[in-house]
Design an enzyme around this catalytic site. Structure first.
Site, PDB file in Angstrom:
ATOM      1  N   LYS A 103       0.832  -1.207   0.000  1.00 19.84           N
ATOM      2  CA  LYS A 103       0.000   0.000   0.000  1.00 19.84           C
ATOM      3  C   LYS A 103       0.864   1.255   0.000  1.00 19.84           C
ATOM      4  O   LYS A 103       0.517   2.269  -0.607  1.00 19.84           O
ATOM      5  CB  LYS A 103      -0.932   0.002   1.211  1.00 19.84           C
ATOM      6  CG  LYS A 103      -1.893   1.209   1.266  1.00 19.84           C
ATOM      7  CD  LYS A 103      -2.785   1.307   0.037  1.00 19.84           C
ATOM      8  CE  LYS A 103      -3.655   2.557   0.055  1.00 19.84           C
ATOM      9  NZ  LYS A 103      -4.697   2.549   1.085  1.00 19.84           N
ATOM     10  N   LYS A 131      -1.414  11.123   6.446  1.00 17.81           N
ATOM     11  CA  LYS A 131      -1.011  10.032   7.346  1.00 17.81           C
ATOM     12  C   LYS A 131      -0.267   8.945   6.585  1.00 17.81           C
ATOM     13  O   LYS A 131       0.783   8.475   7.001  1.00 17.81           O
ATOM     14  CB  LYS A 131      -2.255   9.461   8.033  1.00 17.81           C
ATOM     15  CG  LYS A 131      -2.025   8.241   8.897  1.00 17.81           C
ATOM     16  CD  LYS A 131      -2.373   6.931   8.179  1.00 17.81           C
ATOM     17  CE  LYS A 131      -3.836   6.833   7.858  1.00 17.81           C
ATOM     18  NZ  LYS A 131      -4.194   5.506   7.243  1.00 17.81           N
TER      19      LYS A 131
END
Length: 291
Positions: free
Chosen positions: A176, A244
């Site tokens: 990811k 984030k």
């Protein structure tokens, strides 16, 4: 497989994407227990037949498979390892799937801690935004054991279409990060291309027609640039969550001795937007930096 043999699924985190993911599971006949800190967000799912749990502990004790889709690594840690969390209340033999974009190191910790309880864990972050979640076309990047992966594949297939086991625990999160690094660069390019088109006096929609099917073509160009043109900044994916993710990617890259200047620039621009109150806008709001 009939409804009587389907596992009971617990779903924690009813956000922009989690709501659609859980909804697809309900619509495919699964009994789904849901939990969300803001209970009102689960109302639509409850109306479809989901059961609203009062706590993580209750959900964990009554589910065969637990899926978490929360905001930040600290939320993952609290849900799994905190007082009244999953690890403390889960039954041996349960399967847990963390679909939050979190840190590879935390994914490995969850794998080891749950293993002590006889619980199997996969880290399985996703890509595809609100559209992919709604249409069950998510890319699902998985880390963990092959046996667990094969067991829960029917559940994955209800939520996504590109489902790949990347390797041991943490591999899903590492993959990811690769995705988010690529997205960061693509968002910069798409925003700058649109800004250039406007500055040159071109019709943006017509420009998009020409370039989205050529070498510049991408998911971002086809799905997010139309939103930029319409000045639609509603979140398919929050800027605050993308920041984030970029922080996780930068930290992990630095730990591996890898320099990622493009990612650093993208994070800097998004942080400037967040400081201007755009943290809950969609990532396509990056175009505002150039206007």
């Amino acid at each position: 497989m009939n409804k009587e043999t389907l596992p009971i699924i617990g779903f924690i985190g009813i956000g922009v994407m989690g709501k659609s993911m859980a909804s697809n599971l309900v619509e495919h006949g699964y009994k789904v227990n849901v939990y969300n800190r803001t209970k009102a967000k689960a109302e639509t799912l409850v109306n479809k037949g989901a059961h609203l749990s009062d706590s993580v502990a209750e959900l964990a004790s009554k589910s065969d498979v637990i899926i978490t889709m929360v905001g930040y690594p600290q939320d993952v840690e609290e849900v799994y390892l905190g007082n009244e969390g999953i690890v403390e209340n889960v039954r041996s033999g349960t399967y847990c799937i963390d679909m939050t974009t979190s840190t590879p190191s935390l994914a490995k910790t969850l794998y080891e801690e749950c293993k002590k309880k006889g619980v199997s864990v996969l880290d399985a972050p996703v890509s595809g935004g609100d559209i992919g979640a709604r249409e069950a076309r998510l890319a699902i990047m998985v880390g963990g054991d092959m046996s667990t992966f094969e067991k829960v594949m029917p559940i994955f297939s209800v939520m996504g279409g590109n489902i790949v086991l990347q390797g041991p625990a943490g591999s899903g999160q590492h993959t990811k990060m690769c995705n988010q690094i690529a997205v960061a660069g693509t968002m910069l390019g798409a925003s700058e291309a649109l800004a250039y088109a406007k500055q040159a006096g071109l019709e943006p929609t017509r420009v998009l027609e020409s370039i989205e099917t050529g070498a510049a073509g991408s998911w971002t160009l086809s799905n997010l640039v139309p939103r930029m043109i319409k000045e639609d900044y509603s979140p398919g994916f929050f800027i605050k969550h993308f920041i984030k993710d970029m922080k996780i990617a930068l930290t992990t890259a630095e730990e591996m001795g890898l320099n990622t200047p493009g990612l650093s620039l993208a994070k800097e621009l998004y942080e400037q937007l967040a400081e201007q109150g755009e943290d809950s806008s969609g990532t396509q709001a990056l175009i505002k930096y150039y206007l």
